[in-house]
Scaffold this motif. Structure first.
Motif, PDB file in Angstrom:
ATOM      1  N   UNK A 164       2.821   5.956  -6.836  1.00 64.82           N
ATOM      2  CA  UNK A 164       2.601   5.380  -8.552  1.00 64.82           C
ATOM      3  C   UNK A 164       1.036   6.271  -9.014  1.00 64.82           C
ATOM      4  N   UNK A 165      -0.529   5.732  -7.666  1.00 67.39           N
ATOM      5  CA  UNK A 165      -1.152   6.666  -7.610  1.00 67.39           C
ATOM      6  C   UNK A 165      -1.026   8.299  -7.807  1.00 67.39           C
ATOM      7  N   UNK A 166      -0.689   9.170  -6.533  1.00 66.17           N
ATOM      8  CA  UNK A 166      -0.319   9.860  -7.144  1.00 66.17           C
ATOM      9  C   UNK A 166       0.190  10.784  -8.341  1.00 66.17           C
ATOM     10  N   UNK A 167       0.706   9.783  -8.556  1.00 62.98           N
ATOM     11  CA  UNK A 167       1.871  10.167 -10.369  1.00 62.98           C
ATOM     12  C   UNK A 167       0.700   9.867 -11.808  1.00 62.98           C
ATOM     13  N   UNK A 168      -0.046   9.306 -11.090  1.00 63.52           N
ATOM     14  CA  UNK A 168      -0.344   8.649 -12.053  1.00 63.52           C
ATOM     15  C   UNK A 168      -2.003   9.965 -11.984  1.00 63.52           C
ATOM     16  N   UNK A 169      -2.385  10.176 -10.578  1.00 65.93           N
ATOM     17  CA  UNK A 169      -3.406  11.310 -10.830  1.00 65.93           C
ATOM     18  C   UNK A 169      -2.653  12.888 -11.559  1.00 65.93           C
ATOM     19  N   UNK A 170      -1.594  13.027 -11.328  1.00 63.98           N
ATOM     20  CA  UNK A 170      -1.181  14.580 -11.423  1.00 63.98           C
ATOM     21  C   UNK A 170      -0.713  14.424 -12.888  1.00 63.98           C
ATOM     22  N   UNK A 171      -0.362  12.979 -13.905  1.00 68.55           N
ATOM     23  CA  UNK A 171      -0.037  12.817 -15.483  1.00 68.55           C
ATOM     24  C   UNK A 171      -1.203  12.791 -16.084  1.00 68.55           C
ATOM     25  N   UNK A 209       0.347  -0.978   0.021  1.00 68.74           N
ATOM     26  CA  UNK A 209       0.359   0.098  -0.083  1.00 68.74           C
ATOM     27  C   UNK A 209       1.047   1.422  -0.342  1.00 68.74           C
ATOM     28  N   UNK A 210       2.129   1.048   1.067  1.00 67.78           N
ATOM     29  CA  UNK A 210       2.616   2.511   0.968  1.00 67.78           C
ATOM     30  C   UNK A 210       3.626   2.662  -0.257  1.00 67.78           C
ATOM     31  N   UNK A 211       4.305   1.598  -1.348  1.00 68.97           N
ATOM     32  CA  UNK A 211       4.361   1.199  -2.387  1.00 68.97           C
ATOM     33  C   UNK A 211       3.424   2.552  -3.518  1.00 68.97           C
ATOM     34  N   UNK A 212       2.137   1.706  -4.034  1.00 68.36           N
ATOM     35  CA  UNK A 212       0.974   2.088  -4.351  1.00 68.36           C
ATOM     36  C   UNK A 212       0.763   3.277  -4.970  1.00 68.36           C
ATOM     37  N   UNK A 213       1.051   4.302  -3.418  1.00 67.40           N
ATOM     38  CA  UNK A 213       0.354   6.357  -2.820  1.00 67.40           C
ATOM     39  C   UNK A 213       1.620   6.836  -3.428  1.00 67.40           C
TER      40      UNK A 213
END
Length: 177
Positions: free
Chosen positions: A14-21, A8-12
């Protein structure tokens, strides 16, 4: 086995990067807010319809048609066309402020002025092709780039060059109609 907490900590991030990109990738226009009234831009866009002519041993490339579009900082435009060596009358006009700001923003925001003006090679067997050139002066900095159409070169033409070309072609098409 990986603990679920680490997963879960590693996915956070990645999720933030996707939301920004996602908004940046799906947005198809450069924000016009990138320009300001202090920017001084002058653009000279040239398109050559070239043809290779072979006379036995010698080979030369000549322009069948040349179009030149000059856009000044205030939106004043000059369009010149030469067909088979004969210049046509120059057409003067003015580009609307919205289109001018869009082109200025595209050049300024994308770093077009910083592109290395490397030369692109042309396939040996190509006889008819289009070669384009853009000379941009932005706040005293000058950059000039020459490139052939993508089907005439083995080299990769950066998308920013084709984006600027397409915007300038839209302006040029108003004169050729």
């Amino acid at each position: 086995m990986v603990k679920p907490v680490y997963f879960v900590l590693g996915a956070i991030p990645v999720i933030v990067a996707i939301l920004l990109a996602v908004p940046l990738v799906t947005k198809n226009e450069i924000p016009v807010s990138a320009t300001n009234s202090f920017d001084k831009v002058e653009i000279e866009y040239t398109k050559h319809q070239l043809k290779k002519i072979t006379n036995g041993i010698a080979e030369r490339t000549g322009a069948e048609k040349t179009e030149i579009l000059l856009i000044k900082n205030d939106g004043e435009t000059k369009y010149t066309i030469t067909k088979k060596g004969y210049p046509q009358p120059t057409i003067k006009s003015k580009i609307n402020e919205q289109d001018l700001n869009k082109i200025k923003a595209l050049i300024k925001e994308t770093g077009f002025i910083s592109i290395d003006p490397n030369s692109f090679s042309v396939f040996q067997n190509v006889t008819d092709f289009q070669k384009s050139s853009v000379k941009v002066t932005l706040n005293g900095r000058v950059n000039q780039i020459h490139w052939p159409e993508s089907s005439a070169t083995p080299d990769f033409i950066p998308p920013i060059i084709t984006m600027v070309e397409s915007e300038l072609d839209k302006v040029m098409s108003e004169f050729s109609e």
